[in-house]
Design an enzyme around this catalytic site. Structure first.
Site, mmCIF file in Angstrom:
data_model
loop_
_atom_site.group_PDB
_atom_site.id
_atom_site.type_symbol
_atom_site.label_atom_id
_atom_site.label_comp_id
_atom_site.label_asym_id
_atom_site.label_seq_id
_atom_site.Cartn_x
_atom_site.Cartn_y
_atom_site.Cartn_z
ATOM 1 N N HIS A 404 0.790 -1.235 0.000
ATOM 2 C CA HIS A 404 0.000 0.000 0.000
ATOM 3 C C HIS A 404 0.815 1.275 0.000
ATOM 4 O O HIS A 404 0.243 2.367 0.006
ATOM 5 C CB HIS A 404 -0.922 0.038 1.222
ATOM 6 C CG HIS A 404 -2.147 -0.814 1.062
ATOM 7 N ND1 HIS A 404 -3.307 -0.349 0.495
ATOM 8 C CD2 HIS A 404 -2.380 -2.099 1.378
ATOM 9 C CE1 HIS A 404 -4.211 -1.311 0.485
ATOM 10 N NE2 HIS A 404 -3.666 -2.396 1.004
ATOM 11 N N LYS A 597 -9.368 13.947 4.349
ATOM 12 C CA LYS A 597 -8.551 12.730 4.344
ATOM 13 C C LYS A 597 -7.639 12.803 5.545
ATOM 14 O O LYS A 597 -7.590 13.823 6.226
ATOM 15 C CB LYS A 597 -7.732 12.614 3.047
ATOM 16 C CG LYS A 597 -6.986 13.913 2.675
ATOM 17 C CD LYS A 597 -6.253 13.775 1.338
ATOM 18 C CE LYS A 597 -7.138 13.951 0.130
ATOM 19 N NZ LYS A 597 -6.999 12.888 -0.857
ATOM 20 N N ARG A 598 -6.907 11.729 5.849
ATOM 21 C CA ARG A 598 -5.959 11.807 6.958
ATOM 22 C C ARG A 598 -5.013 12.989 6.756
ATOM 23 O O ARG A 598 -4.648 13.316 5.614
ATOM 24 C CB ARG A 598 -5.165 10.501 7.058
ATOM 25 C CG ARG A 598 -5.964 9.373 7.661
ATOM 26 C CD ARG A 598 -6.458 9.711 9.054
ATOM 27 N NE ARG A 598 -5.385 9.726 10.004
ATOM 28 C CZ ARG A 598 -5.221 8.843 10.978
ATOM 29 N NH1 ARG A 598 -6.100 7.872 11.134
ATOM 30 N NH2 ARG A 598 -4.202 8.937 11.802
ATOM 31 N N LYS A 603 0.247 14.375 1.960
ATOM 32 C CA LYS A 603 -1.026 14.742 1.329
ATOM 33 C C LYS A 603 -1.152 16.260 1.139
ATOM 34 O O LYS A 603 -2.064 16.738 0.472
ATOM 35 C CB LYS A 603 -2.194 14.219 2.160
ATOM 36 C CG LYS A 603 -2.327 12.680 2.123
ATOM 37 C CD LYS A 603 -3.481 12.200 2.999
ATOM 38 C CE LYS A 603 -3.655 10.698 3.067
ATOM 39 N NZ LYS A 603 -4.469 10.144 1.962
ATOM 40 N N THR A 708 -8.668 6.721 -2.545
ATOM 41 C CA THR A 708 -9.987 6.228 -2.944
ATOM 42 C C THR A 708 -11.023 7.333 -2.816
ATOM 43 O O THR A 708 -12.075 7.266 -3.458
ATOM 44 C CB THR A 708 -10.450 5.022 -2.100
ATOM 45 O OG1 THR A 708 -10.328 5.340 -0.725
ATOM 46 C CG2 THR A 708 -9.630 3.785 -2.433
ATOM 47 N N LYS A 712 -14.567 8.558 -4.956
ATOM 48 C CA LYS A 712 -15.891 8.838 -4.395
ATOM 49 C C LYS A 712 -16.418 10.182 -4.904
ATOM 50 O O LYS A 712 -17.582 10.307 -5.291
ATOM 51 C CB LYS A 712 -15.829 8.892 -2.858
ATOM 52 C CG LYS A 712 -15.363 7.614 -2.195
ATOM 53 C CD LYS A 712 -15.073 7.849 -0.703
ATOM 54 C CE LYS A 712 -14.271 6.712 -0.113
ATOM 55 N NZ LYS A 712 -13.687 7.038 1.201
HETATM 56 C C1 PLP Z 1 -12.438 7.113 1.568
HETATM 57 C C2 PLP Z 1 -12.024 7.505 2.924
HETATM 58 C C3 PLP Z 1 -10.679 7.770 3.205
HETATM 59 C C4 PLP Z 1 -9.598 7.729 2.152
HETATM 60 O O1 PLP Z 1 -9.404 9.032 1.652
HETATM 61 P P1 PLP Z 1 -8.198 9.422 0.700
HETATM 62 O O2 PLP Z 1 -8.500 10.820 0.318
HETATM 63 O O3 PLP Z 1 -8.228 8.506 -0.465
HETATM 64 O O4 PLP Z 1 -6.968 9.307 1.510
HETATM 65 C C5 PLP Z 1 -10.338 8.130 4.490
HETATM 66 N N1 PLP Z 1 -11.271 8.249 5.451
HETATM 67 C C6 PLP Z 1 -12.574 8.019 5.221
HETATM 68 C C7 PLP Z 1 -13.551 8.184 6.335
HETATM 69 C C8 PLP Z 1 -12.994 7.632 3.957
HETATM 70 O O5 PLP Z 1 -14.296 7.395 3.735
#
Ligand code: PLP
Length: 868
Positions: A404, A597-598, A603, A708, A712
């Site tokens: 990953h 995101k985190r 990032k 991911t 979305k």
């Molecule tokens: C999809 C999702 C992530 C992943 O987000 P990235 O922007 O791809 O790092 C992290 N946290 C939650 C709650 C998510 O639904």
């Protein structure tokens, strides 16, 4: 010499108690064949699924209210209503689950086991009802009983047993596996505390425990009868067997029990219901006999507490390695319990061991479960007495490994002394695996000591370290990255030597995906209904490529209007949430710009907020006439930082400090608002994602393996502003370059840019200098607070290349503003986004794994609940 076992070691039983689940299917058939016909007929008559009419549903809800929950209509609140609906839906899930597992036991097809230390499931009720096809009738049923379905759904708390991408991916894959009817089980840990709850106090992140189990969890079935002893520590006893072969036996020093909790995972529009089995640690009944025999009661109690601690908390690190002993204990506890279960199930069929890889595929979600490789080798060699090579052949044909990340700080390594103390026999096996592996490498590439050193599973450091990624590669038959760029990167960097040794066939790509059930049908149900109405069928929910049909509607004015009305309604909903949670008023007519995101340096939320400061300063310098041309924007942030990640936590503080100043500046008004929404999680994502106009995925090229949330957002008709990184690249290929805003350096340029910054002293971008000067002047609170953050750009030589990308980032932001002003074109882009996202369905990902890696086939569960 006799193998004399100390008598305090309990014999490892296949089963603690022989109850129903302990019968082989043959034994069960035997038992039933003794029953009289009337008994069987009675069972078959009563064995029918509940009808799905409104009255049956209401009866079951009221039944649970009055009996299971011991309440009545006069003392019910939304939460009680939620519990009752959940229990009622759960009854149906259990019936499907039972039927599926029963039919699978009989047919005994090859199964896949997905080992993941994280499952970020979020809420279950809405998803379960939609997948069962009962959402509408339940909504009507509970409505007539005096409750609004939305309020009931909102009463559920998230199952947040994960940090971010990796855990959410596992949850999406479980949904797809169930929907596509693959025989699959997930294995994980049942943490008492999931990811911490985040609150913002004076602009800083504060962490609070996530008490998600306080009110019982209706979505799990405790299987108290399934309890597996797990051992730690002790020593290894070596002896000669009756043939004079040297054998080894682990004589453990501690034991705990693993108790199973099953989480049913219903597929969409199918009878199939898969399972995630989560393990909870408990003290062994005969806990630490040594202390007990010495009459040391207090120590015994202390040891029992230690046993429960193993599954007490999820480690809150995303893409960083903690290296703690408890974490290693978690990993072994979980992999040993899962393998014990898998092996027990395999043994029921009484096949030959050589059939194991034909019956069992095990997928390792990152290196966290790599110990499973060692544990299976130990079971086969020490317990089943297979010879080493036969055992190793079985092991390597069984496992496959998903990498990953390439970030060095995320690579798992375990110190040899710590590992030896907890798992002495496993350490010997790791050294043997390494020895035999390096001997083969040496044969192929003689006299290359540097190569052996690079490829070794053991890193020669003080103390020595076990490189889990190397162990995972050596013990698996396939290794995959999670997006095309990432898979190429791992082939060229961290696994380069391994590609040369094994050949490139072992290293494949499976681009991540997301489930359309949760991320469109559930989270954006209005849009989902519009799509179904437009395409004339809801088949797209199980075949996402059908969204392509929307391309025909791009220029249809009526359709465009409906499309934008739904987006606006979603923005209104988010604006209300922002008002409620942050006390900030935002206009749904502004451009909603989202980065959730985190929080992590790679990032680059830092770059985003620096550009927001630049925007703020620009607006302040404009004349009123110029201001009239500014595109109003709401910049929305959300995400958790690991509690020990100081710099990431300072980014959160900076965002909040900037928000405080900007949001109250009358010279800015509605032209710019900055919002940090606390406690980002799956259920918040379900509100935020459908409301975004543009979302940011701006990692330094080569650092985000896939991402991911980018998928979305685009699936929900949100455009993205991003770098050429992870899955952004493939999204661009699918939706076309006119519908995405791309900027920044490319992955292959990163090394040279870093080198230049480090050794040639490249000057900082002038706009960025202006922004930093504003911070240092104290525009946003005491500048001393932010000094360590600014230092990452100066003393730290800007490892993530914010300065190098800053100018093109600002230009891309201007392009976004300009494009958004042209609403007629924007809506077309938005429709094209959704229409061309078929590839990013997790159904596609899961099919690729099934066909190319696991070699498993769907298994159709039939709806004929009969004893035969
Ligand atoms: C999809 C999702 C992530 C992943 O987000 P990235 O922007 O791809 O790092 C992290 N946290 C939650 C709650 C998510 O639904």
């Amino acid at each position: 010499m006799a193998d004399k076992q100390p008598d305090f070691i309990p014999k490892r039983p296949m089963h603690h108690r022989r109850n129903f689940t302990g019968l082989t299917s043959k034994e069960a058939d035997m038992e039933r064949s003794k029953w009289p016909k009337e008994t069987i007929d009675l069972w078959n008559r009563l064995y029918k699924k509940d009808a799905a009419d409104i009255e049956t549903i209401q009866k079951s809800i009221v039944h649970h209210v009055t009996t299971t929950l011991a309440r009545a209509a006069y003392n019910m609140d939304n939460f009680t209503a939620y519990q009752a609906v959940a229990l009622s839906a759960r009854d149906r899930l259990i019936a499907q689950w039972n039927e599926t597992q029963g039919q699978l036991s009989k047919a005994d097809p090859k199964r896949v086991y997905y080992l993941s230390l994280e499952f970020l499931l979020g809420r279950s009720m809405d998803n379960a009802l939609l997948n069962l096809g009962l959402k509408d009738v339940y909504a009507k049923g509970i409505g007539q009983l005096g409750f609004r379905m939305e309020d009931v759904v909102e009463s559920e708390s998230d199952a947040a047993l994960g940090n971010g991408n990796l855990g959410r991916l596992a949850a999406c894959y479980m949904d797809s596996l169930a929907t596509l009817e693959y025989p699959a089980w997930g294995y994980g840990l049942r943490y008492n505390y999931g990811i911490f709850q985040q609150r913002i106090i004076e602009g800083y992140q504060a962490e609070f425990p996530d008490y998600w189990l306080n009110f019982d969890n209706p979505w799990e079935l405790p299987r108290l009868d399934i309890s597996i002893p797990i051992y730690f520590a002790g020593h290894v006893h070596s002896f000669q067997d009756e043939y004079g072969v040297t054998r080894h036996k682990w004589v453990p020093g501690q034991s705990v029990q693993a108790i199973a909790y099953d989480v049913p995972i219903p597929g969409y529009d199918t009878e199939n219901c898969n399972n995630i089995r989560l393990w909870r640690s408990k003290p062994t009944r005969v806990f630490d006999l040594t202390s007990f025999n010495e009459g040391n009661y207090e120590k015994s109690v202390e040891d029992a507490t230690q046993a429960e601690k193993i599954t007490s908390v999820l480690y809150p690190n995303d893409n960083t390695m903690a290296g703690k002993e408890l974490r290693l204990k978690q990993q072994y506890f979980w992999t040993a319990a899962s393998l014990h279960d898998i092996v027990r199930r395999f043994k029921k069929s009484q096949r030959d061991w050589s059939d194991f890889p034909e019956q069992v595929a095990i997928q390792l979600n990152d290196t966290h479960p790599t110990l499973a490789i060692v544990e299976l080798q130990r079971i086969l060699v020490d317990e089943e007495q297979l010879n080493w090579d036969d055992a190793w052949e079985i092991v390597t044909r069984t496992f496959a490994f998903t990498n990953h990340t390439v970030l060095p700080e995320a690579m798992e390594k375990w110190s040899v002394p710590m590992f030896e103390y907890l798992l002495p026999r496993h350490l010997q096996i790791v050294f043997d695996i390494n020895l035999f592996f390096l001997q083969k490498v040496e044969k192929r590439f003689p006299n290359d000591r540097e190569l052996l050193k690079r490829m070794s599973i053991i890193e020669e450091a003080q103390p020595q370290q076990i490189r889990m990624a190397h162990l995972a590669v050596v013990g698996s038959h396939k290794v995959n990255g999670v997006a095309a760029l990432h898979s190429n990167l791992i082939r060229d960097t961290i696994f380069k030597d391994f590609v040369e040794y094994y050949g490139s066939d072992k290293f494949v790509n499976v681009t991540n995906g997301i489930t359309s059930r949760r991320w469109l049908n559930q989270a954006n149900h209005k849009l989902s209904e519009l799509i179904t109405e437009t395409l004339g069928s809801d088949a797209w929910i199980k075949d996402l490529d059908l969204l392509k049909g929307l391309n025909k509607k791009v220029d249809d004015k009526v359709f465009q209007k409906k499309w934008m009305a739904i987006k606006r309604a979603n923005k209104v909903r988010l604006a209300e949430l922002i008002k409620e949670r942050c006390g900030i008023e935002v206009s749904p007519d502004a451009l909603f710009d989202v980065q959730v995101k985190r929080i992590h340096e790679y990032k680059r939320q830092f770059m985003n907020i620096l550009a927001v400061i630049h925007r703020y300063r620009t607006i302040k310098s404009l004349t009123p006439a110029q201001k009239a041309n500014v595109q109003p924007r709401v910049v929305i942030f959300g995400g958790k930082a690991a509690p020990g990640y100081y710099v990431a936590k300072l980014v959160i503080k900076l965002i909040n400090s900037v928000a405080n100043v900007v949001n109250q500046d009358p010279a800015v008004g509605d032209l710019l608002k900055v919002v940090f929404i606390p406690d980002y999680n799956v259920s918040l994502a379900e509100v935020i994602v459908p409301a975004s106009d543009i979302s940011q995925h701006i990692s330094t090229a080569g650092t985000e393996a896939s991402g991911t949330s980018n998928m979305k957002f685009v699936l929900n008709g949100g455009l993205i502003l991003g770098t050429m990184d992870g899955a952004n690249i493939e999204i661009l290929e699918e939706i076309g370059e006119d519908n995405i805003f791309i900027f920044g350096c490319l992955a292959h340029e990163v090394e040279d840019l870093r080198y230049a910054q480090r050794y040639r002293g490249v000057p900082m971008d002038p706009a960025l200098q202006g922004v930093l000067a504003a911070i240092e002047k104290g525009t946003f609170e005491d500048p001393k607070i932010f000094q360590p953050l600014i230092s990452t750009l100066t003393i730290g030589k800007d490892y993530y290349l914010i300065s190098a990308d800053f100018a093109s980032y600002l230009r891309a932001n201007q392009a976004v503003d300009a494009a958004y002003k042209d609403q007629d074109e924007w809506v077309k882009k938005s429709i094209r986004c959704t229409a061309n996202m078929g590839k990013f369905s997790s159904d596609r990902s899961v099919k690729e794994y099934a066909d190319n890696i696991w070699h498993i086939k769907p298994f159709k569960v039939v709806d004929n609940q009969q004893i035969d």
